[in-house]
Write a protein that holds these residues in place. Structure first.
Motif, PDB file in Angstrom:
ATOM      1  N   ARG A   1     -30.024   4.972  16.928  1.00  0.00           N
ATOM      2  CA  ARG A   1     -30.342   4.675  18.329  1.00  0.00           C
ATOM      3  C   ARG A   1     -31.042   3.323  18.448  1.00  0.00           C
ATOM      4  NH1 ARG A   1     -31.062   6.760  23.821  1.00  0.00           N
ATOM      5  NH2 ARG A   1     -31.479   4.688  24.614  1.00  0.00           N
ATOM      6  N   MET A   2     -31.942   3.063  17.455  1.00  0.00           N
ATOM      7  CA  MET A   2     -32.693   1.814  17.508  1.00  0.00           C
ATOM      8  C   MET A   2     -31.768   0.620  17.292  1.00  0.00           C
ATOM      9  SD  MET A   2     -36.192   1.309  15.445  1.00  0.00           S
ATOM     10  CE  MET A   2     -35.432   0.647  13.994  1.00  0.00           C
ATOM     11  N   LEU A   3     -30.832   0.781  16.359  1.00  0.00           N
ATOM     12  CA  LEU A   3     -29.983  -0.360  16.013  1.00  0.00           C
ATOM     13  C   LEU A   3     -28.877  -0.565  17.031  1.00  0.00           C
ATOM     14  CD1 LEU A   3     -29.582   0.017  12.176  1.00  0.00           C
ATOM     15  CD2 LEU A   3     -30.971  -1.629  13.425  1.00  0.00           C
ATOM     16  N   GLY A   4     -28.287   0.532  17.497  1.00  0.00           N
ATOM     17  CA  GLY A   4     -27.086   0.353  18.306  1.00  0.00           C
ATOM     18  C   GLY A   4     -27.175   0.915  19.693  1.00  0.00           C
ATOM     19  N   GLY A   5     -28.360   1.405  20.124  1.00  0.00           N
ATOM     20  CA  GLY A   5     -28.455   1.967  21.454  1.00  0.00           C
ATOM     21  C   GLY A   5     -27.651   3.251  21.565  1.00  0.00           C
ATOM     22  N   LYS A   6     -27.300   3.592  22.802  1.00  0.00           N
ATOM     23  CA  LYS A   6     -26.583   4.842  23.023  1.00  0.00           C
ATOM     24  C   LYS A   6     -25.218   4.828  22.357  1.00  0.00           C
ATOM     25  CE  LYS A   6     -28.532   6.430  27.346  1.00  0.00           C
ATOM     26  NZ  LYS A   6     -28.350   6.259  28.780  1.00  0.00           N
ATOM     27  N   ALA A   7     -24.665   3.625  22.172  1.00  0.00           N
ATOM     28  CA  ALA A   7     -23.305   3.543  21.640  1.00  0.00           C
ATOM     29  C   ALA A   7     -23.269   3.785  20.131  1.00  0.00           C
ATOM     30  CB  ALA A   7     -22.702   2.183  21.977  1.00  0.00           C
TER      31      ALA A   7
ATOM     32  N   GLY B   1     -22.102   0.345  18.811  1.00  0.00           N
ATOM     33  CA  GLY B   1     -23.000  -0.671  19.337  1.00  0.00           C
ATOM     34  C   GLY B   1     -23.368  -1.696  18.288  1.00  0.00           C
TER      35      GLY B   1
ATOM     36  N   VAL C   1     -20.493  -3.985  17.957  1.00  0.00           N
ATOM     37  CA  VAL C   1     -20.444  -4.912  19.087  1.00  0.00           C
ATOM     38  C   VAL C   1     -21.463  -6.019  18.895  1.00  0.00           C
ATOM     39  CG1 VAL C   1     -20.957  -5.114  21.543  1.00  0.00           C
ATOM     40  CG2 VAL C   1     -19.544  -3.256  20.738  1.00  0.00           C
ATOM     41  N   GLN C   2     -22.666  -5.626  18.425  1.00  0.00           N
ATOM     42  CA  GLN C   2     -23.698  -6.642  18.223  1.00  0.00           C
ATOM     43  C   GLN C   2     -23.292  -7.663  17.182  1.00  0.00           C
ATOM     44  OE1 GLN C   2     -27.932  -5.478  18.094  1.00  0.00           O
ATOM     45  NE2 GLN C   2     -27.050  -3.450  18.281  1.00  0.00           N
TER      46      GLN C   2
ATOM     47  N   PHE D   1     -20.835  -9.942  18.735  1.00  0.00           N
ATOM     48  CA  PHE D   1     -21.518 -10.798  19.702  1.00  0.00           C
ATOM     49  C   PHE D   1     -22.299 -11.893  18.978  1.00  0.00           C
ATOM     50  CE2 PHE D   1     -24.910 -11.493  22.899  1.00  0.00           C
ATOM     51  CZ  PHE D   1     -24.092 -11.916  23.916  1.00  0.00           C
ATOM     52  N   ALA D   2     -23.021 -11.477  17.913  1.00  0.00           N
ATOM     53  CA  ALA D   2     -23.800 -12.455  17.154  1.00  0.00           C
ATOM     54  C   ALA D   2     -22.886 -13.500  16.529  1.00  0.00           C
ATOM     55  CB  ALA D   2     -24.617 -11.753  16.080  1.00  0.00           C
TER      56      ALA D   2
ATOM     57  N   LEU E   1     -21.905 -15.882  19.287  1.00  0.00           N
ATOM     58  CA  LEU E   1     -23.031 -16.761  19.601  1.00  0.00           C
ATOM     59  C   LEU E   1     -23.222 -17.803  18.510  1.00  0.00           C
ATOM     60  CD1 LEU E   1     -25.929 -14.655  21.123  1.00  0.00           C
ATOM     61  CD2 LEU E   1     -24.336 -16.184  22.248  1.00  0.00           C
TER      62      LEU E   1
END
Lengths: 401, 506
Positions: free
Chosen positions: A18-24, A28, A31-32, A35-36, A39
């Motif tokens: 949950r901490m690393l990827g949220g609800k997904a 998640g 996705v991060q 995204f990173a 960026l």
């Protein structure tokens, strides 16, 4: 026999997920990563392109240019400045000019805004219509339009200094700006200021004491005669002993221009007038909404407790209205400060005009200069929002208590 | 009982008429209750009347009574020729009107601007009237199709390929950038202290780039083949249409339910083909009018409409990102929004004008207008994000929970259940943002674009029309235009707000 409630399972893996990827969850995390990567790729492109472009234009990156001589003059400076000073000093000069026009604008905008709000709330039909027309006209015209209107049309149409408009014989308005008397410090200035400061501190302490007496022992202490004596009497007494703290040097027409007094440049006048009238229209709406947000029953409850109309307003309506008014009001103050950057359109030497304008075109250090300018505005707005969140926290705490 | 009856009383004559109550309606009533009911109020009324007298009367006198209505140059608007204190100099506006509306847009091509404005009006007006049907088609036309058509109408020029060529070109650029980054890492690894690590990463990146190169090879080959044929645009168009229609059909549910998606995509492509044919885009299109010739109201409208159209998707994406639970995306959205909201627009425009070109590859120049548009889109997008976020917060949690209970995915929940309701909630706020965007477009005149205000300022320096009242006349004209647009939008936002709150009224 009682059974102990079972401890919930620790679910460490779930918590980490949950901490690393949220609800997904692991999606998640993926996705991060994507995204990173994007960026990072954009960042790489920007850096490599900027480096190549700067090399082509023979510009050395870095803040070393701040120590170079600026070599241009600024027509309004609060601190001593000459053309041979550095770009860093230009930055400070511009920042101070931005701050001074913002503060003056904020004061006038608040005064005009409250007056217009009172007009709009007035039971008098005609006066409330006048207030409404003011708000609608001002709000629906661009600020830059208004700044240029005051600068190019109104101030340019004023007569030259020889035929300048006299305001009660002390200030003179002409197309060269506003000439006002300048205060000159005398020997009594030091004791005067000291006594004034003492009076302010003593009054604040008195108020603190009176409030404590009221809230803890229920004693009403009438403090205003003492406050008046402290704030007015004390400095007056020092004036009698040590002489006048300062005298005013009146401007006088000599030849084609004024001698004596200090001249406020027309750009400052135009910018202040436009900024304060424009922001006042927004402040008027905020104040009106704040006062209307206090329920009618509060006023009635106050008068049923036997409070006078003034006391009801002061103790019941205004504190509740202020809670609604203060956050958007601060926002408008911030907007005014940011809008003062439009000074560049009429050449008032604010931060954007002298630093992001003249200094940028002289040095070509676009990245550093624009980053510094944006950073300053960002800092101001972040500080304001930090103060506002503390205020919001205090208000919610006092409401909860 | 008889006692009660005998004491009863029946009135035999009518009461005298009472005087009518004091009238509180109508003009007389208004005067009695709201204007002259107390000494203070009388004083305030006189004050208000004086204020109006000293503002309205001189303005009317300036704009109408003392105005000069015809003339050839400044001499008509001078006091010595007119014989009285001259008010507005309207011939000056007449002479400068083309410049104030079109800028330096070539006179022979101005029909294109008129046509674009007409198209915009035809598409926008039905969108604003809530009672009219087909809102989604209308919105799609206005927000997606119209900007493209308007670009080719206003700017001119044609296309050399279509979807396939563009995709291939874009992928190739991306691939080259990855390969370049890998090469840079490899060359860096020869001198750096952490050489082995850099070498490994660099080789991996180069490998990735090469793999992508192979993957997209069929696409690039097809593109080169198509460009070799006689009709590159149409061949490309046919292939793109076939592929997109097929994808839509499969994603829409295949034979079972895909017919609708297939039909709508075929319809879109037919419409696109008609537009391409009509505007002759495959043969170079209309003649190109460079954006430095654009000016006046045209630039004001182009900047504001582009800002409106582009800021909304940016705002929605940022608002969703800010509410997301994925840490990196939330942090990025918050930082992005707070950054753009914390700086003045003028520094954003300076950023877009001076800093953005440095960030792009050296051989890649961006038009001055486009730079300003990028800055404005990012800036307004951040403000729209906060508006949209307000709407998202107003939707009860039960809505998305119900959608999840029905088994809808996050995307479907958001796009079908949450967003439509949220956006409807915040239409007034969005319109208010558009008003401030419209007002803020005047700032582009500071970065050397001639919008309405910039053109006006430029026209002041024309010696042919320099009279004492020129500046006031110009500001009066521009002010009326700005006021009409902004006031119209604010009334519309009030109207929508009223409609949305219909259930709360009683």
């Amino acid at each position: 026999m009682s059974t102990e409630a079972r401890k919930p399972p620790p679910q460490i893996a779930l918590k980490i997920r949950r901490m690393l990827g949220g609800k997904a969850g692991w999606n998640g995390v993926a996705v991060q990563f994507a995204f990173a990567a994007i960026l990072g790729w954009i960042g790489y492109e920007i850096v490599s392109n900027a480096r190549a472009n700067l090399e082509n234009q023979h510009i050395a990156a870095g803040f070393g240019f701040l120590r170079n001589n600026a070599g241009f003059d600024v027509n309004q400076t609060l601190i001593p400045y000459t053309g041979s000073d550095t770009f860093l000093r230009v930055f400070v000069v511009g920042l101070l000019n931005t701050l001074v026009v913002s503060v003056v604008g904020i004061v006038f905008a608040t005064v005009i805004g409250f007056i217009v709000a009172l007009c709009r709330l007035s039971p008098n039909w005609l006066l409330s219509r006048v207030g409404e027309i003011y708000v609608e006209v001002i709000r629906n015209l661009p600020l830059l339009f208004q700044i240029l209107f005051w600068y190019l049309a109104v101030l340019a149409a004023l007569p030259n200094p020889r035929q300048s408009i006299s305001l009660l014989g002390i200030a003179f308005l002409s197309n060269r700006g506003l000439v006002v008397p300048s205060p000159i410090g005398q020997s009594g200035l030091g004791p005067f200021l000291a006594m004034l400061a003492l009076g302010v501190v003593a009054s604040l302490a008195l108020r603190f004491h009176a409030r404590r007496a009221l809230f803890q022992e229920g004693r009403m202490i009438r403090i205003w005669p003492y406050v008046v004596a402290l704030l007015l009497g004390l400095p007056l007494a020092t004036m009698l002993v040590f002489g006048l703290p300062f005298t005013f040097e009146l401007p006088q027409l000599r030849g084609f221009n004024f001698a004596g007094g200090s001249r406020i440049i027309p750009e400052f006048v135009a910018l202040t007038v436009a900024l304060s009238t424009y922001t006042a229209a927004f402040i008027a709406e905020i104040v009106r909404a704040g006062i209307l947000s206090v329920h009618k029953g509060q006023m009635e409850a106050g008068s049923s407790l036997g409070l006078s109309r003034g006391a009801t307003l002061r103790l019941i309506v205004v504190p509740q209205a202020m809670r609604v008014i203060v956050p958007p009001l601060t926002n408008q103050y911030l907007n005014l400060t940011k809008n003062s950057s439009l000074a560049v359109a009429i050449g008032y030497p604010d931060l954007v005009s002298v630093f992001a304008g003249t200094s940028l075109s002289q040095t070509g250090q676009a990245i550093e200069i624009i980053a510094m300018t944006m950073g300053i505005y960002l800092l101001i707005s972040l500080l304001t929002s930090a103060v506002m969140s503390v205020y919001g926290w205090r208000v919610s705490r006092s409401l909860g208590a | 009982m008889s006692d009660v009856i005998s004491s009863s009383f029946v009135r035999r004559d009518l009461l005298a008429e009472r005087p009518a109550p004091v009238k509180t309606t109508g003009f007389i009533g208004l005067m009695r209750t709201r204007l002259f009911n107390s000494p203070t109020n009388i004083l305030l009324t006189i004050l208000g009347a004086l204020l109006l007298w000293f503002t309205i009367v001189p303005s009317v006198k300036f704009l109408m009574v003392d105005a000069i209505w015809s003339g050839r140059d400044r001499s008509a608007c001078l006091v010595e020729n007119a014989g009285f204190a001259v008010g507005a100099c309207w011939p000056y506006i007449q002479a400068k009107l083309p410049q104030l509306i079109y800028g330096f847009y070539p006179e022979a091509e101005r029909w294109r601007v008129n046509l674009t404005l007409l198209l915009a009006a035809v598409l926008l007006l039905p969108l604003l009237v809530p009672r009219l049907p087909a809102k989604s088609l209308n919105a799609g036309l206005f927000f997606a199709a119209f900007p493209v058509v308007a670009f080719f109408l206003l700017h001119g020029g044609g296309i050399k390929g279509f979807g396939l060529s563009w995709t291939a070109g874009l992928l190739q650029l991306f691939d080259e950038s990855i390969l370049g980054a890998g090469q840079a890492l490899l060359s860096l690894s020869k001198t750096s202290a952490i050489a082995p690590l850099l070498w490994v990463v660099g080789s991996l990146v180069v490998l990735l780039g090469t793999a992508i190169q192979w993957l997209i090879f069929p696409l690039t080959w097809l593109r080169d083949y198509i460009q070799g044929t006689g009709q590159p645009v149409w061949a490309d168009f046919a292939i793109t249409a076939a592929i997109v229609c097929l994808i839509a059909f499969v994603l829409g549910g295949g034979v079972r339910t895909g017919g609708r998606a297939l039909a709508s995509s075929i319809g879109t492509f037919i419409a696109t083909a008609i537009v391409i044919k009509l505007m002759d885009l495959d043969h170079g299109g209309l003649s190109i009018v460079a954006t430095n010739l654009w000016g006046g109201l045209l630039v004001t409208l182009v900047v504001s409409v582009t800002g409106i159209v582009t800021s909304l998707p940016i705002g929605i994406a940022l608002a969703l990102g800010r509410r997301s639970t994925i840490p990196l995306i939330r942090i990025f959205s918050i930082a992005f929004i707070e950054f753009w909201r914390g700086v003045p627009l003028i520094t954003v425009l300076f950023f877009a004008t001076y800093m953005l070109p440095l960030f792009l590859p050296g051989n890649f120049t961006v038009d001055g207008l486009v730079r300003a548009l990028i800055g404005i889109a990012l800036f307004t997008g951040a403000y729209q994000a906060e508006n949209v976020r307000g709407g998202l917060a107003a939707i009860p949690r039960g809505q998305s929970e119900a959608a999840a209970a029905l088994g809808l995915s996050w995307w479907k929940t958001t796009s079908l259940i949450v967003l439509p309701q949220a956006l409807r909630h915040v239409i007034p706020n969005l319109v208010n943002s558009f008003i401030s965007l419209f007002k803020d477009t005047s700032l582009v005149s500071i970065v050397a674009l001639f919008d309405l205000l910039g053109s006006l300022r430029a026209s002041f320096s024309d010696p042919k029309w320099s009279t004492p009242s020129t500046a006031f006349t110009g500001f009066a004209f521009a002010g009326i235009i700005y006021f009409m647009f902004c006031f119209g939008m604010s009334r519309y936002s009030l109207f929508v707000e009223h409609r949305l709150n219909a259930h709360r009224r009683n």
